[in-house]
Write an enzyme that holds these catalytic residues in place. Structure first.
Site, PDB file in Angstrom:
ATOM      1  N   VAL A 109       0.861  -1.176   0.000  1.00 62.25           N
ATOM      2  CA  VAL A 109       0.000   0.000   0.000  1.00 62.25           C
ATOM      3  C   VAL A 109       0.899   1.227   0.000  1.00 62.25           C
ATOM      4  O   VAL A 109       1.836   1.329   0.799  1.00 62.25           O
ATOM      5  CB  VAL A 109      -0.929   0.033   1.227  1.00 62.25           C
ATOM      6  CG1 VAL A 109      -1.865   1.242   1.153  1.00 62.25           C
ATOM      7  CG2 VAL A 109      -1.731  -1.260   1.340  1.00 62.25           C
ATOM      8  N   CYS A 110       0.635   2.163  -0.925  1.00 65.17           N
ATOM      9  CA  CYS A 110       1.347   3.434  -0.984  1.00 65.17           C
ATOM     10  C   CYS A 110       2.863   3.219  -1.007  1.00 65.17           C
ATOM     11  O   CYS A 110       3.368   2.435  -1.789  1.00 65.17           O
ATOM     12  CB  CYS A 110       0.896   4.324   0.174  1.00 65.17           C
ATOM     13  SG  CYS A 110       1.360   6.065  -0.001  1.00 65.17           S
ATOM     14  N   THR A 111       3.596   3.873  -0.119  1.00 61.97           N
ATOM     15  CA  THR A 111       5.057   3.804  -0.154  1.00 61.97           C
ATOM     16  C   THR A 111       5.595   2.449   0.285  1.00 61.97           C
ATOM     17  O   THR A 111       6.815   2.230   0.219  1.00 61.97           O
ATOM     18  CB  THR A 111       5.672   4.904   0.731  1.00 61.97           C
ATOM     19  OG1 THR A 111       5.067   4.865   2.024  1.00 61.97           O
ATOM     20  CG2 THR A 111       5.451   6.279   0.111  1.00 61.97           C
TER      21      THR A 111
END
Length: 323
Positions: A109-111
């Site tokens: 998720v994301c970074t």
């Protein structure tokens, strides 16, 4: 669809974003409400097995130590995003490099995608993450085929997603893969997730907002495009008010926004059409004209090119109003 128990292993670390953890975990945990379903056994681990402090200041208490975790068949490893200062926690990347390949699915998720990339697990694969950090991933990890537009990307056993709520969308897609569409939709309703978006839905509005030119004449052109998507928006029409030649305008626009004027216009028009399809009862032909497309077929081609699906299918999935 699976009738066997599945494991979800969640990696925690100081600076992790709490919603990147709790959003997907709530989706997986919701299987417990379905009698007869095998559901998911969820386990959280941190590098030392100690509580971690999230980026928002909350404290999460893991179930155990990272070194004790050995993912295997039936295990989904979830790598949430977070705030990184300097290098990544070496115990995380070392563990992912050594054991990540043993999982049935790797999910970020994301970074969190940067951790997968740093461990070499995205080499040769398509991947995405939050639009603001896609440039960093492309620069630092050239072996990764970065796609900045989709909210999530599946490439074999590896799935990467954009920021925060996109992790919920991806978790719902995995539940649908494991247990079917009806179960996934029931969970979405229970969590009051209004739209269960497919991965090829773009990070549109936020991505467009990031592409703001520095110079006033170019910003004025962008404002005109946003407010008049149905008008003639060729380079010659946009360059004249800026008192630039079409060639100079096109070159300066791409230099400051990262996209050509034509591509930017298409994104704005498709974004406007997307919202009309979601919120209004207007017919496809009306929407096509309102967004600067001469006919429904031109709108259809732009939608398929940009979102991977035609307008009618998009409305069926996401429309809140019916014509």
């Amino acid at each position: 669809m699976s009738s066997s128990p599945r494991n979800v292993l969640v990696l925690l670390y100081d600076g992790v974003q709490s919603l990147d953890v709790t959003g997907p975990v709530e989706v997986f945990a919701a299987l417990a409400r379905f009698p007869g379903r095998a559901g998911y056994a969820i386990r959280t681990v941190s590098p030392a097995g100690e509580p971690v402090r999230t980026s928002s200041g909350l404290t999460l208490v893991p179930d155990g130590e990272l070194a004790s975790a050995r993912p295997g068949p039936g295990t989904t490893v979830l790598v949430p995003g977070g705030r990184f200062s300097g290098d990544f926690e070496p115990r995380l990347t070392d563990w992912l490099r050594t054991h990540g390949g043993g999982a049935e699915r790797l999910v970020s998720v994301c970074t969190g995608g940067l951790l997968l990339a740093d461990a070499g697990l995205l080499d040769g694969r398509r991947a995405t993450k939050h639009w603001y950090a896609c440039e960093r991933m492309a620069r630092d990890y050239p072996a990764v085929a970065v796609e900045p537009d989709p909210i999530y990307v599946r490439d074999g056993p590896v799935a990467t997603s954009a920021g925060v709520t996109a992790g919920i969308d991806l978790a719902l897609a995995l539940v649908e893969e494991d247990h079917g569409q009806d179960v996934a939709l029931t969970i979405a309703r229970h969590l009051v997730v209004f739209l269960r978006r497919p991965g090829n839905q773009a990070q549109f509005s936020a991505h467009l907002a990031a592409q703001t030119a520095r110079r006033d004449p170019l910003r004025d052109g962008q404002q005109w495009i946003a407010e008049h998507p149905g008008e003639k928006l060729g380079v010659e029409h946009l360059a004249a008010p800026a008192r630039l030649s079409p060639r100079h305008f096109a070159r300066a626009f791409q230099a400051e926004t990262g996209v050509t004027p034509g591509r930017y216009v298409e994104r704005v028009r498709v974004d406007h059409a997307r919202r009309l399809l979601e919120e209004s009862g207007e017919g496809i032909a009306q929407i096509a004209r309102a967004c600067g497309y001469g006919n429904p077929e031109a709108l259809r081609r732009a939608f398929v090119r940009t979102l991977g699906q035609p307008p009618a299918e998009y409305r069926r999935r996401f429309g809140t109003s019916r014509p």
